[in-house]
Design an enzyme around this catalytic site. Sequence first.
Site, PDB file in Angstrom:
ATOM      1  N   GLY A 215     -65.642 -21.568 -58.018  1.00  0.00           N
ATOM      2  CA  GLY A 215     -65.423 -23.000 -57.937  1.00  0.00           C
ATOM      3  C   GLY A 215     -66.309 -23.744 -58.926  1.00  0.00           C
TER       4      GLY A 215
ATOM      5  N   GLY B  74     -68.861 -34.010 -68.288  1.00  0.00           N
ATOM      6  CA  GLY B  74     -68.260 -32.847 -67.634  1.00  0.00           C
ATOM      7  C   GLY B  74     -66.847 -32.538 -68.077  1.00  0.00           C
ATOM      8  N   GLU B  75     -66.482 -32.979 -69.287  1.00  0.00           N
ATOM      9  CA  GLU B  75     -65.107 -32.724 -69.745  1.00  0.00           C
ATOM     10  C   GLU B  75     -64.816 -31.228 -69.838  1.00  0.00           C
ATOM     11  OE1 GLU B  75     -62.149 -33.511 -73.574  1.00  0.00           O
ATOM     12  OE2 GLU B  75     -63.846 -34.864 -73.230  1.00  0.00           O
TER      13      GLU B  75
ATOM     14  N   GLU C  45     -76.011 -36.989 -72.706  1.00  0.00           N
ATOM     15  CA  GLU C  45     -75.768 -35.781 -71.912  1.00  0.00           C
ATOM     16  C   GLU C  45     -75.406 -34.600 -72.806  1.00  0.00           C
ATOM     17  OE1 GLU C  45     -73.071 -33.154 -69.268  1.00  0.00           O
ATOM     18  OE2 GLU C  45     -72.500 -34.335 -71.006  1.00  0.00           O
TER      19      GLU C  45
END
Length: 294
Positions: free
Chosen positions: A73, A93-94, A127
Amino acid sequence: MVNAMSDDSSKRRLGRGLAALIGDIEKPAETDAPVTADRRIPIEFITRNPRNPRRHFEEADLRDLAASVRQHGIVQPVVVRTIGTQRYEIIAGERRWRAAQLAGLADVPALIRDVDDRTALEIAIVENVQRADLNPLEEANGYELLIAEHGYTQNDLGDIIGKSRSHVANSLRLLKLPEGVQTMLAEGALSAGHARALISTPDPASLARTIVERGLSVRDAEKLAQKAIEGGGQSNRAPRQKDADTLALEQTLSDRLGLSVVIDHKSNGGQIRISYKTLDQLDDLCRRLDRTPN
């Protein structure tokens, strides 16, 4: 025009790091537990951020991550913002979102943050830089966006992202290269060190092809570039060779100043040439030379 970095609250907000903006997206060390998502969002309700500086995603890496996602997951939630009724845009988080699609997931865990366009861009760039997820050209384009659209200086941007001003300046210099050379850099055929050596040469594209074809090291590329610079406009005589120490000193000064530095050393002395392209670069150089030790 008001410099955006004069906004103290903006600087303080970014100075605290990503954790203060979007939550700690890593596992907290004291609990070793994953961050709890705000909710799970169907994948089809999420779109990528069109201004995400990261453009290139290795297919092999995505397939490997997708295999891990099928088994374990998604441990770290993606970070999104609301852009309409039941629609969300990725802030960070792409890569995980893309892997989730490959893995056949119906939804993903997400942290939802209410931020404006500027803050979303800041988070996306910082990020990616902190995670070293950007290739050198993507990194340079990200810096340029923050400087051009939000008035950051190179010094302020360096402080925010935890890099030196010279690192930022040298990254931005890569954008001066021809499109073909930038493509080689983005694809990994050239390293940032190779590319920086080509910036001041008369024909960067030709030299770039030579470097790739011969598999030259960065040091060899610097020597080749220096020959091209010295040979420019001097077709009637062969370029004078430089020793490795002089070339290394040129590179060190160039890295520290963020400008092209050429040392012409002769037996009876010599000269140092520092090239600049804008008045801002000249002003910054003058401020550096004017500093006196305490």
